[in-house]
Design an enzyme around this catalytic site. Structure first.
Site, PDB file in Angstrom:
ATOM      1  N   TYR A 160      -1.476  -8.420 -10.844  1.00  0.00           N
ATOM      2  CA  TYR A 160      -0.427  -8.354  -9.787  1.00  0.00           C
ATOM      3  C   TYR A 160       0.890  -8.949 -10.119  1.00  0.00           C
ATOM      4  CZ  TYR A 160      -3.858  -6.601  -6.463  1.00  0.00           C
ATOM      5  OH  TYR A 160      -4.846  -5.969  -6.039  1.00  0.00           O
ATOM      6  N   GLU A 204       0.815  -1.292   0.091  1.00  0.00           N
ATOM      7  CA  GLU A 204      -0.080  -0.103  -0.057  1.00  0.00           C
ATOM      8  C   GLU A 204       0.816   1.304   0.037  1.00  0.00           C
ATOM      9  OE1 GLU A 204      -2.722  -0.852  -1.049  1.00  0.00           O
ATOM     10  OE2 GLU A 204      -2.868  -2.742  -0.089  1.00  0.00           O
TER      11      GLU A 204
HETATM   12  N1  BES Z   1      -5.959  -1.346  -4.537  1.00  0.00           N
HETATM   13  C1  BES Z   1      -5.759  -2.757  -4.047  1.00  0.00           C
HETATM   14  C2  BES Z   1      -7.223  -3.177  -3.484  1.00  0.00           C
HETATM   15  C3  BES Z   1      -8.375  -3.336  -4.548  1.00  0.00           C
HETATM   16  C4  BES Z   1      -7.978  -3.752  -5.705  1.00  0.00           C
HETATM   17  C5  BES Z   1      -9.373  -2.444  -4.300  1.00  0.00           C
HETATM   18  C6  BES Z   1      -8.894  -3.620  -6.714  1.00  0.00           C
HETATM   19  C7  BES Z   1     -10.481  -2.695  -5.171  1.00  0.00           C
HETATM   20  C8  BES Z   1     -10.140  -3.394  -6.464  1.00  0.00           C
HETATM   21  C9  BES Z   1      -4.818  -3.126  -2.934  1.00  0.00           C
HETATM   22  O1  BES Z   1      -3.894  -2.122  -3.086  1.00  0.00           O
HETATM   23  C10 BES Z   1      -4.396  -4.237  -3.077  1.00  0.00           C
HETATM   24  O2  BES Z   1      -3.729  -4.775  -3.787  1.00  0.00           O
HETATM   25  N2  BES Z   1      -4.631  -4.985  -1.823  1.00  0.00           N
HETATM   26  C11 BES Z   1      -4.272  -6.350  -1.974  1.00  0.00           C
HETATM   27  C12 BES Z   1      -2.940  -6.480  -1.013  1.00  0.00           C
HETATM   28  C13 BES Z   1      -1.914  -6.870  -1.622  1.00  0.00           C
HETATM   29  C14 BES Z   1      -0.660  -7.127  -0.807  1.00  0.00           C
HETATM   30  C15 BES Z   1      -2.107  -8.121  -2.452  1.00  0.00           C
HETATM   31  C16 BES Z   1      -5.337  -7.155  -1.247  1.00  0.00           C
HETATM   32  O3  BES Z   1      -6.500  -6.513  -0.957  1.00  0.00           O
HETATM   33  O4  BES Z   1      -5.198  -8.625  -0.920  1.00  0.00           O
HETATM   34 ZN    ZN Z   2      -2.734  -2.795  -4.752  1.00  0.00          ZN
END
Ligand code: BES
Ligand code: ZN
Length: 629
Positions: A406, A323
């Site tokens: 990702y 984040e």
């Molecule tokens: N921005 C994302 C969360 C998100 C993604 C909200 C798509 C709405 C739509 C956040 O930065 C994220 O990727 N969170 C991950 C954690 C990460 C370490 C893989 C999660 O929520 O698991």
């Molecule tokens: Zn993210």
């Protein structure tokens, strides 16, 4: 029908806003991008009239689960533009006026399930409009938690989740990641509650109002995509962690949170050393109740975090690094549309890993990267293999399978790093963030920046990288770099012995991090006898694990075997965790078990639903409804 070719991309990247960009002062905080990429998830027509600033004055109404008050929008209109088009999802609009209170005519168009409605307001020559409204009780972005659903049990809680297109359910604005806006806000809450937002906190202690409530004021002077406007209200304590960082949570959790996230200052320094100054002032974190639907959300100045990462051993601080990394990749340089989301998430996953390496060393970073690589291969397989269209990085918004935006995204960047060398790539990325700071970015835009500033006509390098294949084609190019972890290799050895019939009690799990557990549990074959599952559960203490990742991975094994003894703790789990990444696979696995699993899923969801965020409710309902036609 959209074709993911470079030619189609050029067409999609509308150039009609080019004239606007020339007129706009480049240095101004709200300078328009050279053009607005076409975003199919907004009704806004920014080439005609765009919102440059949002001023919110809202009151929380916990009894009726609504926010009500006003939004004043600054609108930059092209000469001759008669109206501005906003996004609206279920807002209850009372009036729209100019700043003198004269009514401005408006229409709310037909509502689409996902996108909501276009809200078209006649400008009548004004550059400011005032909307008096309330959010609907079921607003997509907002979760209103009754006091019983909080850690303390004494006070209610409210939080918002904007990404990707939820904020139009509580903020009437142009809800597109390519339309950046500054904002400020006053939020009035009942006495005894604290409001926090994703901007500078102007009144940390609140200001009492004449009628016995408390107001909090915030502002964000950097132009941001509106999905990054976030609010939380609850019984919040705060603990300072470093000169410019700290953590908020309910008082019951604050010590555990402060201890878990102690390394945040080191992470900020590491990030700045890599890619340049942190440009957002403070970096605070807010640990939300367990129903928070994500692991984390990169709300500027105030990352939102799930409590499921507080496992006592700091093994999930990769989420904080992630984040934090979004403060560059995502919040500074932002995906222009949700088709480009890998520019946010893939860059951030790469950057996150670099932070982890800088703070905890190469082996720990390798462990995360290796685990991600395995998930990437699994995501590709689940999507239908190397030819599956949903394995493309750039495609229809929301269409990329699993977490490929990702993991395939980060592997892409790691592959470039390997080809050009770390030093050169770091220098390139640092320049990239500077060149595009506070701007939206498209996939095509990134590739052309890379060609102009890194490849510079080196045809051998160009051919070696296979950039277009990475960005636009399905599957995995053959130059993909796989980082391997010796810690996980050791787990693989334990796993091999176990899978060959070795006893669970012989598996040495002492001091295992979340990642070692995940490597092990994900490597256990899905078909097991009840006796073996019983032995595992007992020997490895799975159903009673206090680590939410371990529990979820265990149920992914128990469910396909219809292992009844795990069902009570599974139901309990689904009722106590709302993080979609952890519960989605469980509802899916249950549904895959026909009537047996469906009955359990329906039962668990009926209990859990009131405690889930609207996004998690919708997700679960969709899974329970069966495969879509
Ligand atoms: N921005 C994302 C969360 C998100 C993604 C909200 C798509 C709405 C739509 C956040 O930065 C994220 O990727 N969170 C991950 C954690 C990460 C370490 C893989 C999660 O929520 O698991
Ligand atoms: Zn993210």
């Amino acid at each position: 029908m959209r074709l993911a070719t470079s030619a189609a991309l050029l067409l999609m990247t509308s150039v009609s806003g080019a004239a606007l960009a020339q007129d706009a002062p480049v240095a101004a905080a709200t300078a328009a991008p050279a053009s607005f990429a076409e975003d199919v998830w907004t009704y806004a027509e920014p080439e005609t009239a765009r919102v440059s600033h949002v001023d919110l004055d809202l009151v929380t109404d916990f009894d009726n689960k609504r926010l009500y008050g006003t939004a004043v929008l600054d609108v930059v209109a092209e000469p001759g533009a008669k109206s501005v088009v906003l996004d609206d999802n279920g807002l209850q609009i009372q009036s729209i006026t100019d700043m003198d209170g004269n009514a401005l005519p408006y229409t709310v168009g037909k509502s689409d399930d996902q996108l909501g409605s276009p809200l078209t307001v006649e400008l009548d020559g004004n550059d400011k409009i005032k909307i008096t409204y309330a959010s609907a009780p079921g607003a997509d972005a907002l979760q209103w938690l009754p006091r019983e659903a909080t850690a303390g049990g004494q006070k209610p809680y409210l939080f918002s989740q904007g990404q990707p297109i939820n904020n139009r359910s509580w903020i009437p604005t142009q809800d597109s990641p390519g339309i950046r806006q500054t904002w400020d806000a006053r939020i009035t809450v009942p006495k005894g509650l604290v409001a926090v937002m994703s901007g500078d906190k102007l009144t940390p202690d609140g200001v009492p109002t004449a009628d016995g409530r408390v107001s909090y004021r915030f502002k964000m002077d950097n132009p941001v995509p509106p999905y990054l406007i976030a609010l939380a209200v609850g019984n919040l304590a705060f603990q300072q962690l470093g000169p410019n960082s700290g953590v908020y949570s309910e008082p019951e959790l604050i010590d555990a949170a402060a201890s878990e996230f102690q390394d945040v200052e080191k992470m900020i320094s590491a990030a700045e050393d890599l890619y340049g100054p942190y440009r957002w002032g403070r970096y605070d974190m807010l640990v939300l109740p367990p129903s928070f639907p994500y692991g984390g959300m990169e709300n500027p100045t105030l990352t939102f975090l799930t409590p499921t990462i507080i496992t006592g051993d700091r093994s999930n601080t990769d989420v904080v690094a992630h984040e934090l990394a979004h403060s560059w990749s995502g919040n500074l340089v932002t995906n222009a549309t949700w088709s480009d989301s890998w520019l946010n998430e893939g860059f951030t996953t790469y950057f996150e890993n670099r932070i982890m390496e800088a703070v905890y060393g190469p082996e720990r970073a390798a462990m995360y990267a290796d685990l991600d690589y395995a998930q990437m291969l699994k995501d590709i397989e689940n999507a239908g293999g190397m030819d599956a269209p949903s394995t493309r990085l750039h495609g229809e918004p929301g269409a990329t399978a699993g977490q490929l935006d990702y993991f395939k995204g980060s592997t892409f960047l790691r592959t470039i790093e390997k080809a050009v060398g770390r030093e050169r790539f770091d220098e390139y990325l640092r320049g990239y963030f500077d060149r595009h700071a506070f701007r939206p970015q498209t996939t095509a835009g990134f590739l052309s920046d890379l060609r102009a500033n890194l490849i510079k006509g080196d045809t051998q390098l160009e051919n070696q990288l296979q950039l277009d294949q990475w960005a636009y084609q399905p599957g995995l190019p053959d130059n993909a770099v796989h980082v391997r972890s010796s810690t996980l290799a050791e787990v693989d050895r334990e796993l091999a012995a176990f899978n060959a019939g070795g006893p669970a009690s012989a598996v040495d799990t002492d001091g295992w991090s979340t990642q070692q557990w995940l490597r092990f549990l994900r490597g256990v074959p899905k078909q097991q006898t009840a006796a073996r599952l019983k032995e595992m559960d007992k020997g490895l203490n799975l159903s009673n694990s206090t680590n939410p990742y371990v529990r979820s991975a265990w149920y992914e094994i128990a469910i396909p075997n219809r292992y009844e003894p795990a069902v009570p703790s599974l139901k309990n789990y689904l009722n106590s965790v709302g993080r979609m990444l952890l519960i989605r696979p469980l509802y899916q696995a249950l549904e895959a078990q026909g009537d047996w699993g469906h009955a359990i899923a329906v039962d668990a969801f009926a209990q859990a639903k009131p405690g889930y965020h609207p996004m998690a409710q919708a997700m679960s309902e969709q899974i329970l409804a069966g495969p879509s036609q």
